[in-house]
Write an enzyme that holds these catalytic residues in place. Sequence first.
Site, PDB file in Angstrom:
ATOM      1  N   SER A 228       0.653  -1.136  -0.007  1.00  0.00           N
ATOM      2  CA  SER A 228       0.050   0.153   0.024  1.00  0.00           C
ATOM      3  C   SER A 228       1.170   1.390   0.005  1.00  0.00           C
ATOM      4  O   SER A 228       2.014   1.223   0.626  1.00  0.00           O
ATOM      5  CB  SER A 228      -0.866   0.049   1.321  1.00  0.00           C
ATOM      6  OG  SER A 228      -0.163   0.410   2.387  1.00  0.00           O
ATOM      7  N   ASP A 229       0.237   2.409  -0.631  1.00  0.00           N
ATOM      8  CA  ASP A 229       1.047   3.600  -0.154  1.00  0.00           C
ATOM      9  C   ASP A 229       1.067   3.684   1.340  1.00  0.00           C
ATOM     10  O   ASP A 229       0.188   3.272   1.940  1.00  0.00           O
ATOM     11  CB  ASP A 229       0.278   4.900  -0.864  1.00  0.00           C
ATOM     12  CG  ASP A 229       1.266   5.982  -1.013  1.00  0.00           C
ATOM     13  OD1 ASP A 229       2.174   5.970  -0.122  1.00  0.00           O
ATOM     14  OD2 ASP A 229       1.051   6.717  -1.876  1.00  0.00           O
ATOM     15  N   TRP A 230       1.664   4.797   1.958  1.00  0.00           N
ATOM     16  CA  TRP A 230       1.737   5.019   3.337  1.00  0.00           C
ATOM     17  C   TRP A 230       0.656   5.516   4.054  1.00  0.00           C
ATOM     18  O   TRP A 230       0.529   6.715   3.817  1.00  0.00           O
ATOM     19  CB  TRP A 230       2.883   5.985   3.549  1.00  0.00           C
ATOM     20  CG  TRP A 230       4.454   5.328   3.644  1.00  0.00           C
ATOM     21  CD1 TRP A 230       5.214   5.602   4.663  1.00  0.00           C
ATOM     22  CD2 TRP A 230       4.895   4.263   2.617  1.00  0.00           C
ATOM     23  NE1 TRP A 230       6.321   4.528   4.313  1.00  0.00           N
ATOM     24  CE2 TRP A 230       6.243   3.908   3.007  1.00  0.00           C
ATOM     25  CE3 TRP A 230       4.552   3.494   1.664  1.00  0.00           C
ATOM     26  CZ2 TRP A 230       6.967   2.738   2.569  1.00  0.00           C
ATOM     27  CZ3 TRP A 230       5.265   2.628   0.781  1.00  0.00           C
ATOM     28  CH2 TRP A 230       6.465   2.405   1.417  1.00  0.00           C
TER      29      TRP A 230
END
Length: 749
Positions: A228-230
């Site tokens: 995932s993105d952060w």
Amino acid sequence: MDIERMLAELTLPEKAALVSGKNSWYTAAIDRLDIPALMMTDGPSGLRKQTADSGTTNINDSVQAITYPAAALSASSWNRDLMHQLGEHLGDEARAEQVSLLLGPGVNLKRSPLGGRNFEYLSEDPLVAGELGGAYVQGVQSKHVGVAVKHFAANNRENQRFTASSDMDQRTLRELYLRTFEIIVKAAYPATIMTSYNKINGTLNSQNRRLLRSILRDEWGFHGAVMSDWGAVADNVQALRAGLDLEMPGQGQASVNNIIRAVETGELDEGTLNKAVRHLLHIIENWLPADHAGTYDHAAHHQFARKLADDGIVLLKNRHAELPLDPKTAGKVVVIGELADQPRYQGSGSSHVNPTKLTTPLAALQDSDLEANYYPGYRLDQSETDDSLVEAALTAAKDANHVIIFAGYPENTESEGFDKTSLMLPENQGELIGRLSKINDHVTVVLQNGSAVEMPWIHGVDAVVETYLAGEAVGEATWDIITGAVNPSGHLAETFPQRLTDTPMAPTFGQDPHHEYYTEGMFMGYRYYDTHEMHVLFPFGHGLSYTTFEYTNLAVDENEHGAIITFDLTNTGDRAGQAVPQLYVANHASHVPMPTKELRAFTKVAVAPGETKVVTLKLNRRDFSWWCEGKSRWQADSGDYELMVGDSSRDIRLQTKLTMDFKNSPAPVTAETYLSTIVRDPRLQQIFKETVLAPEHANGNNFLATTDEHGNLALLQDQMFLNMPLRAVIALGGPADLIHDFINAANKR
Ligand code: BGC
């Protein structure tokens, strides 16, 4: 690593920890089984490694690394080889820093020029972004460092990026916003994919099963891991079920506990968790870091940053051959603008790099042989005019032989994390350019910016050099182009519209906090401006050179699988240069809305003065295809197409028509088939004539078989009839039995 054995030995809490991320830059290590933590760092145009022990939360506090040009500039090179080399350089540096995964490239399309992250993205066109992004990935991975291709997918706005939904039809999604990722996944086998923050049509991307499983893995054959993105995950159990393998940076024990609970209650099948763990173990095994820290040749890497900038800088305008300035004959040169001294050379946010050696344009001027005096002209920290700075600059510029003004967006108007609100330069800069152009006929504007700029002053200046965010060698590269030490060969990978209000999404971009409506559909970027024949400031694919190129002898060899296009490219000037031939296709065969042209192939070719090179470009079936939402598949239609070879989407040099026969089995004939379809198809027309129109059928109720005074079948000339389906012909008294005979015969093969 025996992955299946590990999987059997891992406990549920250990598995849950592995898929949850340890902190910002590491996955969890399982010491008991010798499973190491995997380190990843940003970013796409230079390493942003924040050391584990630095304990810093300052995004700009990272180890020193080479700052390469931002994607906006490197993509303007249209140079696959250099993008591959960029990847190799980044790979070497990541390896030296014992990094396993590099978080890049960023490959989303630049949909609106207001997109805050456009500087970090490659192009408005999926082919350019896909080919260049793919070359970068192959380069990095050739050095035993994996990548995270980001941000999957349709992350085209920054405001409310954690929650907004990119709403569009399936055709637009497939042909534009997913296409780039598809090209990269299929050609370059990236180690990982990073999901973006946003939703698509209401479903969060990191929890979107169709996106992560059906499309990415089942259709495209992706074998890596999906992270995932952060902070993009809202529900980590949903995310695992949808096909996410790694939540980053993870919410510590809370993430782990949630997974354990879900498995224990049966909400999450342990087999599903195992799949994610398996993907991660493969990544950890395949991308182990170097066992000891290394070094790399900083000076050589800096020179590569310069070379890439040289290849990407776009000469947008060059009236009266204002450029290049020969240091021997240039006379009095005045350099204006604080950006010459305090350049903007990289983007803000997670791609920020701590450069090894920044050469400002002002410092590099000394080594350029060009003699010039410098005046700041404006203050970067304000947009109001500073009268004394302006007066000094104007006085110096008045009797100068050449004026070079540096202008651009200040850092606080353009960054990851928010969208821009305007395409105008700060008022003090725009006004100064206008005033300079009134008192001097030889003004060159050098731009430093992450995306398209409006240029109300364009007619007053002779030359415009677009350097985007050129990386740490910004100074050297700028003078390389201005003095002609390097012949410019960059071309825009995005359109510069005349005004923000000309963009197709101007009325709606960023308006709804929850939804971004892609109402323009396929008609984005040049696909929109060209179809509507709108004036643009600088078209997609545009870029000038100090030499000239001639395109001749177009030849096409087509078959049912595609076509091979060849033409001659001659350098008709007196300097060596590089051209960027672009092949556009217009589809006249398919009965769905189509842009007037779409880029389907490109290359970059170096040609010596007087030399002619034969250029070959290939088109395959997919290049003629469109996404049919009804059938949920790509469709290539037989029929007429047009091929255009150009130097930009608006500078077409060669053009030819082409009829493709994809040997598709034809659509079945039914009562809903229109007469026009039958008349257009020679086979159907013949059967129709035999079964329905032949003289022996011209009896009482068959008005179709009547002929005009010249003996021609009247029906075939009658537009109103041609625009009727067979069902309507029967309803209006046509011969039902004969028409059914025709349908049967037509469907017999
Ligand atoms: C950005 C990513 C980046 C990550 C780690 C996120 O905010 O969207 O592109 O890789 O942070 O810094």
